[in-house]
Design an enzyme around this catalytic site. Structure first.
Site, short mmCIF file in Angstrom:
data_model
loop_
_atom_site.label_atom_id
_atom_site.label_comp_id
_atom_site.label_asym_id
_atom_site.label_seq_id
_atom_site.Cartn_x
_atom_site.Cartn_y
_atom_site.Cartn_z
N GLY A 1 -18.31 45.73 -35.03
CA GLY A 1 -17.71 44.92 -33.98
C GLY A 1 -16.56 44.11 -34.54
O GLY A 1 -16.51 43.86 -35.76
N GLN B 1 -10.41 37.59 -35.24
CA GLN B 1 -10.58 38.15 -36.59
C GLN B 1 -9.34 38.93 -37.06
O GLN B 1 -9.25 39.30 -38.22
CB GLN B 1 -11.81 39.06 -36.64
CG GLN B 1 -13.11 38.29 -36.46
CD GLN B 1 -14.30 39.21 -36.62
OE1 GLN B 1 -14.67 39.92 -35.70
NE2 GLN B 1 -14.87 39.21 -37.82
N CYS C 1 -20.84 39.47 -41.21
CA CYS C 1 -19.58 39.32 -40.47
C CYS C 1 -18.43 39.72 -41.37
O CYS C 1 -18.39 39.33 -42.54
CB CYS C 1 -19.44 37.86 -40.04
SG CYS C 1 -17.90 37.53 -39.17
N LEU C 2 -17.47 40.47 -40.82
CA LEU C 2 -16.32 40.89 -41.62
C LEU C 2 -15.48 39.70 -42.08
O LEU C 2 -14.75 39.79 -43.06
CB LEU C 2 -15.43 41.85 -40.80
CG LEU C 2 -16.07 43.21 -40.46
CD1 LEU C 2 -15.15 44.00 -39.52
CD2 LEU C 2 -16.36 44.02 -41.71
N HIS D 1 -17.51 34.60 -31.61
CA HIS D 1 -16.18 34.49 -32.23
C HIS D 1 -15.15 33.96 -31.24
O HIS D 1 -14.26 33.20 -31.61
CB HIS D 1 -15.69 35.86 -32.72
CG HIS D 1 -16.16 36.22 -34.10
ND1 HIS D 1 -15.89 35.45 -35.20
CD2 HIS D 1 -16.86 37.30 -34.55
CE1 HIS D 1 -16.42 36.03 -36.28
NE2 HIS D 1 -17.02 37.15 -35.91
N HIS E 1 -22.61 38.26 -31.10
CA HIS E 1 -21.86 37.85 -32.29
C HIS E 1 -20.36 37.80 -31.97
O HIS E 1 -19.67 36.85 -32.35
CB HIS E 1 -22.17 38.85 -33.41
CG HIS E 1 -21.45 38.61 -34.70
ND1 HIS E 1 -22.08 38.20 -35.85
CD2 HIS E 1 -20.14 38.72 -35.02
CE1 HIS E 1 -21.20 38.06 -36.82
NE2 HIS E 1 -20.00 38.37 -36.35
N GLU E 2 -19.87 38.83 -31.28
CA GLU E 2 -18.43 38.88 -30.98
C GLU E 2 -18.04 37.81 -29.96
O GLU E 2 -16.97 37.20 -30.08
CB GLU E 2 -18.02 40.28 -30.50
CG GLU E 2 -18.33 41.42 -31.47
CD GLU E 2 -17.92 41.15 -32.91
OE1 GLU E 2 -16.91 40.44 -33.13
OE2 GLU E 2 -18.63 41.62 -33.83
ZN LIG Z 1 -18.10 38.36 -37.13
#
Ligand SMILES: [Zn+2]
Length: 169
Positions: A45, A50, A92-93, A138, A134-135
């Site tokens: 995701g 991000q 998380c990236l 963000h 999660h997204e």
């Molecule tokens: Zn994330």
């Protein structure tokens, strides 16, 4: 085009992202780039902040590109149904190499727009439900770390601080 992924500590990850009011050519390019960036990472995701764009858009694919139909694209998403509780390790990236269990609803329904501007409702269970939440976090300036308590959270934050100080973050 693959875009650089923002990391914990950058302000764009902590602001509330803005609603998309018009799906312009730039928004379409952004979505394509987000998909490419997510698959290249690889991740399941990715939210627009991000890639340093404060707009309410996310892409998700729990199959990491193995199944074409598993790709979700959501503009201006909101959660309209929540059910159950699951607790699974989450990463998380934008917080690379850290993982911790986060409790979240097992099933959610998300309402928003698809990339053509049509209203869509997507249902997620298990991992997909987790990714959706999660997204959307963000887009509200929240990270999975904010769901952690006590020692676990302090330990991760301390390690990140050290990495940032040494210039390796
Ligand atoms: Zn994330």
């Amino acid at each position: 085009m693959i875009r650089p992924i923002t990391k914990y500590g950058e302000a764009v990850l902590r602001g509330r992202a803005t609603e998309v009011t018009e799906i312009t050519a730039d928004v379409q390019t952004l979505i394509d780039d987000m998909i490419e960036t997510m698959y290249a990472a690889p991740g399941v995701g990715l939210a627009a902040p991000q890639v340093d764009v404060s707009l309410r858009i996310f892409v998700a694919d729990p199959s990491s590109g193995r199944r074409v139909e598993a790709l979700s694209i959501m503009i201006n998403p909101e959660i309209v149904e929540r059910e159950g509780v699951q607790s699974e390790p989450e990463g998380c990236l934008s917080v690379p190499d850290f993982e911790a269990p986060v409790a979240r609803p097992t099933r959610v329904v998300v309402r928003g727009l698809d990339r053509d501007g049509n209203i869509q409702e997507l249902e997620g269970e298990g991992l997909l439900a987790r990714v959706f939440q999660h997204e959307i976090d963000h887009l509200d300036g929240a990270l999975f770390l904010d769901h952690l308590r006590g020692l676990k959270r302090d330990m991760i934050l301390r390690k990140i601080k050290k990495l940032r100080r040494s210039g390796t973050w």
